[in-house]
Design a protein around this motif. Structure first.
Motif, PDB file in Angstrom:
ATOM      1  N   ALA A   1       0.842  -1.197   0.000  1.00 55.38           N
ATOM      2  CA  ALA A   1       0.000   0.000   0.000  1.00 55.38           C
ATOM      3  C   ALA A   1       0.874   1.243   0.000  1.00 55.38           C
ATOM      4  O   ALA A   1       1.904   1.290   0.661  1.00 55.38           O
ATOM      5  CB  ALA A   1      -0.902  -0.004   1.223  1.00 55.38           C
ATOM      6  N   SER A   2       0.427   2.253  -0.734  1.00 51.80           N
ATOM      7  CA  SER A   2       1.119   3.532  -0.717  1.00 51.80           C
ATOM      8  C   SER A   2       0.776   4.247   0.583  1.00 51.80           C
ATOM      9  O   SER A   2      -0.156   3.868   1.295  1.00 51.80           O
ATOM     10  CB  SER A   2       0.675   4.377  -1.908  1.00 51.80           C
ATOM     11  OG  SER A   2      -0.686   4.766  -1.736  1.00 51.80           O
TER      12      SER A   2
ATOM     13  N   GLU B   1      -2.756   5.428   0.351  1.00 49.01           N
ATOM     14  CA  GLU B   1      -3.715   4.345   0.534  1.00 49.01           C
ATOM     15  C   GLU B   1      -3.820   3.963   2.008  1.00 49.01           C
ATOM     16  O   GLU B   1      -4.919   3.791   2.543  1.00 49.01           O
ATOM     17  CB  GLU B   1      -3.300   3.138  -0.303  1.00 49.01           C
ATOM     18  CG  GLU B   1      -4.361   2.092  -0.441  1.00 49.01           C
ATOM     19  CD  GLU B   1      -4.016   1.040  -1.479  1.00 49.01           C
ATOM     20  OE1 GLU B   1      -4.958   0.471  -2.038  1.00 49.01           O
ATOM     21  OE2 GLU B   1      -2.818   0.778  -1.730  1.00 49.01           O
ATOM     22  N   THR B   2      -2.694   3.896   2.680  1.00 50.25           N
ATOM     23  CA  THR B   2      -2.683   3.564   4.101  1.00 50.25           C
ATOM     24  C   THR B   2      -3.449   4.604   4.908  1.00 50.25           C
ATOM     25  O   THR B   2      -4.268   4.276   5.769  1.00 50.25           O
ATOM     26  CB  THR B   2      -1.226   3.456   4.611  1.00 50.25           C
ATOM     27  OG1 THR B   2      -0.559   2.443   3.855  1.00 50.25           O
ATOM     28  CG2 THR B   2      -1.183   3.113   6.081  1.00 50.25           C
TER      29      THR B   2
ATOM     30  N   LEU C   1     -12.220   6.671  -0.652  1.00 47.22           N
ATOM     31  CA  LEU C   1     -11.739   5.574  -1.489  1.00 47.22           C
ATOM     32  C   LEU C   1     -11.725   5.961  -2.963  1.00 47.22           C
ATOM     33  O   LEU C   1     -10.750   5.699  -3.667  1.00 47.22           O
ATOM     34  CB  LEU C   1     -12.614   4.337  -1.265  1.00 47.22           C
ATOM     35  CG  LEU C   1     -12.075   3.037  -1.820  1.00 47.22           C
ATOM     36  CD1 LEU C   1     -10.709   2.711  -1.228  1.00 47.22           C
ATOM     37  CD2 LEU C   1     -13.048   1.921  -1.543  1.00 47.22           C
TER      38      LEU C   1
ATOM     39  N   LEU D   1      -8.936   8.288  -3.690  1.00 47.93           N
ATOM     40  CA  LEU D   1      -7.643   7.620  -3.595  1.00 47.93           C
ATOM     41  C   LEU D   1      -7.108   7.178  -4.956  1.00 47.93           C
ATOM     42  O   LEU D   1      -5.903   7.037  -5.142  1.00 47.93           O
ATOM     43  CB  LEU D   1      -7.785   6.407  -2.671  1.00 47.93           C
ATOM     44  CG  LEU D   1      -6.584   5.517  -2.462  1.00 47.93           C
ATOM     45  CD1 LEU D   1      -5.458   6.307  -1.815  1.00 47.93           C
ATOM     46  CD2 LEU D   1      -6.968   4.336  -1.610  1.00 47.93           C
ATOM     47  N   ARG D   2      -7.992   6.994  -5.914  1.00 50.90           N
ATOM     48  CA  ARG D   2      -7.544   6.531  -7.244  1.00 50.90           C
ATOM     49  C   ARG D   2      -6.423   7.384  -7.810  1.00 50.90           C
ATOM     50  O   ARG D   2      -5.526   6.873  -8.479  1.00 50.90           O
ATOM     51  CB  ARG D   2      -8.707   6.531  -8.226  1.00 50.90           C
ATOM     52  CG  ARG D   2      -9.633   5.381  -8.082  1.00 50.90           C
ATOM     53  CD  ARG D   2     -10.596   5.378  -9.225  1.00 50.90           C
ATOM     54  NE  ARG D   2     -11.260   6.662  -9.306  1.00 50.90           N
ATOM     55  CZ  ARG D   2     -12.530   6.837  -9.630  1.00 50.90           C
ATOM     56  NH1 ARG D   2     -13.267   5.808  -9.916  1.00 50.90           N
ATOM     57  NH2 ARG D   2     -13.064   8.038  -9.699  1.00 50.90           N
TER      58      ARG D   2
ATOM     59  N   GLN E   1      -3.132   6.135  -6.911  1.00 47.44           N
ATOM     60  CA  GLN E   1      -2.796   4.773  -7.309  1.00 47.44           C
ATOM     61  C   GLN E   1      -2.045   4.772  -8.638  1.00 47.44           C
ATOM     62  O   GLN E   1      -2.233   5.674  -9.463  1.00 47.44           O
ATOM     63  CB  GLN E   1      -4.075   3.930  -7.453  1.00 47.44           C
ATOM     64  CG  GLN E   1      -4.772   3.682  -6.138  1.00 47.44           C
ATOM     65  CD  GLN E   1      -6.062   2.901  -6.316  1.00 47.44           C
ATOM     66  OE1 GLN E   1      -6.869   3.218  -7.178  1.00 47.44           O
ATOM     67  NE2 GLN E   1      -6.235   1.883  -5.499  1.00 47.44           N
TER      68      GLN E   1
ATOM     69  N   TYR F   1      -9.927  -4.782  -4.726  1.00 51.83           N
ATOM     70  CA  TYR F   1     -10.493  -4.044  -5.852  1.00 51.83           C
ATOM     71  C   TYR F   1     -10.978  -5.041  -6.892  1.00 51.83           C
ATOM     72  O   TYR F   1     -10.330  -6.063  -7.119  1.00 51.83           O
ATOM     73  CB  TYR F   1      -9.445  -3.131  -6.478  1.00 51.83           C
ATOM     74  CG  TYR F   1      -8.967  -2.035  -5.562  1.00 51.83           C
ATOM     75  CD1 TYR F   1      -7.764  -2.154  -4.885  1.00 51.83           C
ATOM     76  CD2 TYR F   1      -9.727  -0.898  -5.359  1.00 51.83           C
ATOM     77  CE1 TYR F   1      -7.327  -1.144  -4.025  1.00 51.83           C
ATOM     78  CE2 TYR F   1      -9.296   0.101  -4.514  1.00 51.83           C
ATOM     79  CZ  TYR F   1      -8.102  -0.029  -3.845  1.00 51.83           C
ATOM     80  OH  TYR F   1      -7.686   0.972  -3.002  1.00 51.83           O
TER      81      TYR F   1
END
Length: 131
Positions: free
Chosen positions: A25-26, A29-30, A95, A98-99, A102, A126
């Protein structure tokens, strides 16, 4: 107090996680998952065992979609009982937002599930459209 204990357990589990580099996880993301978990925990019943947030989009990169929050009060039973987190929209927006953090090859998801367990275990999966 209940929320703090779960968030602390979540943080400890995150620190101990040893994911492969391509699945790690980045930081974004975390942080997003921690904020999502914090909001979910705020609405859980005292006797919860597992909970999920499911986000479903009609197509990749949609800004809105469906979301549902489910909880289980029994160990080993999939969550099926609806519950309301601190804010119904906030976790899903986090969420979806968050894309942008990514990698491009991971941004095209149409479904996502954040799962948490009372013991601090958690996960995020996902779903992608079929080619």
């Amino acid at each position: 107090m209940k929320a703090l204990a779960i968030v602390v357990a979540f943080a400890a589990a995150q620190a101990a996680a040893q994911a492969p580099a391509d699945k790690a996880a980045s930081n974004a993301e975390t942080r997003a998952v921690a904020d999502i978990v914090d909001c979910m925990v705020a609405g859980l019943p005292e006797d919860w065992r597992a909970a999920t947030m499911e986000v479903n989009l009609e197509k990749p990169m949609d800004d809105t979609g469906g979301v549902r929050y489910l909880v289980s009060r029994e160990e080993g039973v999939s969550p099926t009982e609806p519950f309301e987190p601190c804010d119904v929209k906030k976790p899903a927006r986090l969420l979806i937002g968050l894309r942008n953090a990514q990698p491009p090859e991971r941004r095209g998801w149409i479904g996502a599930q954040v799962s948490i367990r009372r013991d601090g275990r958690f996960g995020i999966r996902y779903g992608y459209p079929k080619p």
